[in-house]
Write a protein that holds these residues in place. Structure first.
Motif, mmCIF file in Angstrom:
data_model
loop_
_atom_site.group_PDB
_atom_site.id
_atom_site.type_symbol
_atom_site.label_atom_id
_atom_site.label_comp_id
_atom_site.label_asym_id
_atom_site.label_seq_id
_atom_site.Cartn_x
_atom_site.Cartn_y
_atom_site.Cartn_z
ATOM 1 N N GLY A 196 -21.703 -40.020 83.585
ATOM 2 C CA GLY A 196 -21.555 -41.427 83.169
ATOM 3 C C GLY A 196 -21.072 -41.538 81.735
ATOM 4 O O GLY A 196 -20.463 -42.543 81.345
ATOM 5 N N ASN A 197 -21.324 -40.515 80.927
ATOM 6 C CA ASN A 197 -20.862 -40.502 79.529
ATOM 7 C C ASN A 197 -19.348 -40.425 79.423
ATOM 8 O O ASN A 197 -18.804 -40.555 78.330
ATOM 9 C CB ASN A 197 -21.462 -39.309 78.779
ATOM 10 N N GLU A 198 -18.680 -40.181 80.548
ATOM 11 C CA GLU A 198 -17.211 -40.103 80.511
ATOM 12 C C GLU A 198 -16.553 -41.471 80.700
ATOM 13 O O GLU A 198 -15.337 -41.591 80.687
ATOM 14 C CB GLU A 198 -16.727 -39.067 81.544
ATOM 15 N N TRP A 209 -16.094 -45.301 79.036
ATOM 16 C CA TRP A 209 -16.204 -45.910 77.709
ATOM 17 C C TRP A 209 -17.497 -46.725 77.630
ATOM 18 O O TRP A 209 -17.691 -47.679 78.403
ATOM 19 C CB TRP A 209 -15.019 -46.850 77.454
ATOM 20 N N HIS A 210 -18.360 -46.363 76.700
ATOM 21 C CA HIS A 210 -19.658 -47.046 76.625
ATOM 22 C C HIS A 210 -20.179 -47.028 75.199
ATOM 23 O O HIS A 210 -19.588 -46.414 74.303
ATOM 24 C CB HIS A 210 -20.668 -46.352 77.545
ATOM 25 N N THR A 211 -21.291 -47.704 75.001
ATOM 26 C CA THR A 211 -21.977 -47.667 73.721
ATOM 27 C C THR A 211 -23.437 -47.371 74.006
ATOM 28 O O THR A 211 -24.019 -47.918 74.946
ATOM 29 C CB THR A 211 -21.750 -48.980 72.931
ATOM 30 N N ASP A 212 -24.034 -46.455 73.250
ATOM 31 C CA ASP A 212 -25.339 -45.929 73.628
ATOM 32 C C ASP A 212 -26.445 -46.985 73.593
ATOM 33 O O ASP A 212 -26.550 -47.777 72.648
ATOM 34 C CB ASP A 212 -25.717 -44.752 72.709
ATOM 35 N N SER A 213 -27.242 -46.928 74.659
ATOM 36 C CA SER A 213 -28.444 -47.766 74.768
ATOM 37 C C SER A 213 -28.179 -49.264 74.728
ATOM 38 O O SER A 213 -29.076 -50.035 74.411
ATOM 39 C CB SER A 213 -29.472 -47.400 73.671
ATOM 40 N N ILE A 258 -21.419 -38.650 63.618
ATOM 41 C CA ILE A 258 -22.236 -39.876 63.687
ATOM 42 C C ILE A 258 -21.320 -41.005 64.106
ATOM 43 O O ILE A 258 -20.214 -41.131 63.572
ATOM 44 C CB ILE A 258 -22.842 -40.258 62.318
ATOM 45 N N TRP A 259 -21.751 -41.817 65.062
ATOM 46 C CA TRP A 259 -20.934 -42.992 65.401
ATOM 47 C C TRP A 259 -21.771 -44.256 65.397
ATOM 48 O O TRP A 259 -22.969 -44.233 65.629
ATOM 49 C CB TRP A 259 -20.193 -42.808 66.703
ATOM 50 N N ASP A 260 -21.062 -45.349 65.137
ATOM 51 C CA ASP A 260 -21.705 -46.665 65.054
ATOM 52 C C ASP A 260 -21.610 -47.334 66.424
ATOM 53 O O ASP A 260 -20.536 -47.815 66.813
ATOM 54 C CB ASP A 260 -21.010 -47.506 63.977
ATOM 55 N N LEU A 297 -16.939 -48.009 70.894
ATOM 56 C CA LEU A 297 -17.177 -47.391 72.195
ATOM 57 C C LEU A 297 -16.875 -45.903 72.061
ATOM 58 O O LEU A 297 -16.139 -45.497 71.163
ATOM 59 C CB LEU A 297 -16.250 -47.994 73.254
ATOM 60 N N HIS A 298 -17.426 -45.124 72.960
ATOM 61 C CA HIS A 298 -17.064 -43.710 72.991
ATOM 62 C C HIS A 298 -17.122 -43.225 74.428
ATOM 63 O O HIS A 298 -17.725 -43.859 75.293
ATOM 64 C CB HIS A 298 -17.999 -42.868 72.113
ATOM 65 N N ARG A 299 -16.475 -42.067 74.658
ATOM 66 C CA ARG A 299 -16.585 -41.411 75.960
ATOM 67 C C ARG A 299 -16.358 -39.920 75.771
ATOM 68 O O ARG A 299 -15.573 -39.492 74.915
ATOM 69 C CB ARG A 299 -15.573 -41.970 76.966
ATOM 70 N N TYR A 337 -26.664 -31.654 71.174
ATOM 71 C CA TYR A 337 -27.948 -32.339 71.003
ATOM 72 C C TYR A 337 -27.735 -33.645 70.256
ATOM 73 O O TYR A 337 -27.014 -33.684 69.261
ATOM 74 C CB TYR A 337 -28.929 -31.456 70.239
ATOM 75 N N ARG A 338 -28.378 -34.676 70.735
ATOM 76 C CA ARG A 338 -28.183 -35.995 70.143
ATOM 77 C C ARG A 338 -29.485 -36.605 69.653
ATOM 78 O O ARG A 338 -30.494 -36.578 70.354
ATOM 79 C CB ARG A 338 -27.574 -36.949 71.176
ATOM 80 N N THR A 339 -29.436 -37.140 68.445
ATOM 81 C CA THR A 339 -30.497 -38.024 67.985
ATOM 82 C C THR A 339 -29.904 -39.425 67.968
ATOM 83 O O THR A 339 -28.706 -39.596 67.759
ATOM 84 C CB THR A 339 -30.995 -37.646 66.572
HETATM 85 MN MN MN Z 1 -23.011 -41.967 74.816
#
Ligand code: MN
Ligand code: OGA
Length: 292
Positions: free
Chosen positions: A111-113, A115-119, A257-259, A264-266, A280-282
């Motif tokens: 699903g990370n592939e 275009w989305h924005t986390d949470s 780091i992204w805002d 959006l990112h993918r 690993y993601r924080t």
């Molecule tokens: Mn993501």
């Protein structure tokens, strides 16, 4: 060592130098990093060989100095990982053996592939994600970013007026159903009920406005489902045009780091059965809901 940077594209992204995360970053340097983050949205740090603890410490200070929310908690996948770090790797946490691409965890992460924005499917969505590339594949597996800020600035006045008051409903189960309607159990769906998010947001640090869409956004409140979905799709299409995007090709030990508030990112595919990608993601939470 002073923090310095160079821009990645005309509209967003900066490569940051003069930072040694493993050694520990002081408050003055972190203030510079927060300023760069608010201005450029995507920050790339090379040669940061860090462990989970160092990543968490850096992320906590970033959140504190930025006046952002706390670190998001994730389901623990490995004993050494703790709950504030998410394992996005295609290897088993303990044995480091490659997980078959057909494994449910990998299908879920695919699903990370999109275009989305986390949470954005959480009531309080994420402000920032910090992704550490510990092992990266020789080709593929890049991460792409799109700025909804520059894209918003180029919208017509009529479009800005149209979307300004709108509220989108973001729904994780809707998103994962696009991969496979049976991917999530009823219990999992109940854990992530749909939430409202503003369609237009602004950064309190500089007043810059942007729209806020992406693949978790299901529809627009008060608008026929298909009409709202088409509008959200149009916004994502606008933001992901080449002039608003950048592609990060990972080197081992990059930290990016992204805002999530304005980008959006993918993730891009790679040969998952052959190559390890250990990431690993924080995740730094936001300060509150974006809509009632
Ligand atoms: Mn993501
Ligand atoms: C994430 C994500 C994409 C990638 O970590 O939130 O979407 O390239 N990652 O791994």
């Amino acid at each position: 060592m002073a923090v310095s940077f160079s821009k990645i594209t005309d509209v967003f992204g900066a490569e940051v130098d003069g930072v040694d995360i493993a050694a520990g970053v002081g408050e003055t340097a972190m203030r510079d990093i927060v300023d760069l983050f608010n201005e450029y949205s995507i920050l790339v740090f090379h040669d940061q060989k860090i462990n989970d603890e160092q990543q968490i410490r850096f992320s906590r200070l970033f959140s504190e100095i930025g006046h952002f929310g706390g670190l998001e908690k994730t389901v623990v996948q490995n004993a050494s990982g703790g709950t504030e770090i998410a394992d996005l790797s295609n290897v088993e946490p303990n044995t480091k053996v490659i997980i078959p691409p057909t494994d449910k965890r990998m299908v879920f992460n695919s699903g990370n592939e999109m275009w989305h924005t986390d949470s954005s499917f959480k009531r309080v969505p994420a402000t920032a994600s910090l992704l550490s590339g510990r092992e990266v594949p020789p080709t593929g597996g890049e991460t792409e970013f799109a700025t909804e800020r520059a894209a918003y600035a180029a919208l017509s006045v009529a479009m800005r007026e149209r979307i300004g008051p709108l509220v989108a409903i973001h729904d994780f189960a809707y998103n994962r159903s696009l991969i496979d309607p049976n991917l999530m159990t009823e219990e999992q769906k109940r854990e992530t009920p749909p939430v409202p998010q503003a369609v237009v947001r602004s950064n309190p640090a500089n007043g810059c406005k942007n729209f806020y869409a992406g693949a978790h956004a299901s529809h627009i409140r008060g608008m026929p489902l298909e009409e709202g979905r088409a509008l959200l799709g149009e916004l994502t299409t606008i933001a992901t045009q080449p002039q608003y995007t950048l592609r990060h090709t990972w080197r081992a030990n990059d930290l990016v780091i992204w805002d999530n508030r304005c980008c959006l990112h993918r993730g891009r595919p790679w040969d998952k059965a052959r190559h390890r990608r250990v990431m690993y993601r924080t995740t730094v939470a936001g300060v509150g809901p974006t809509a009632e």
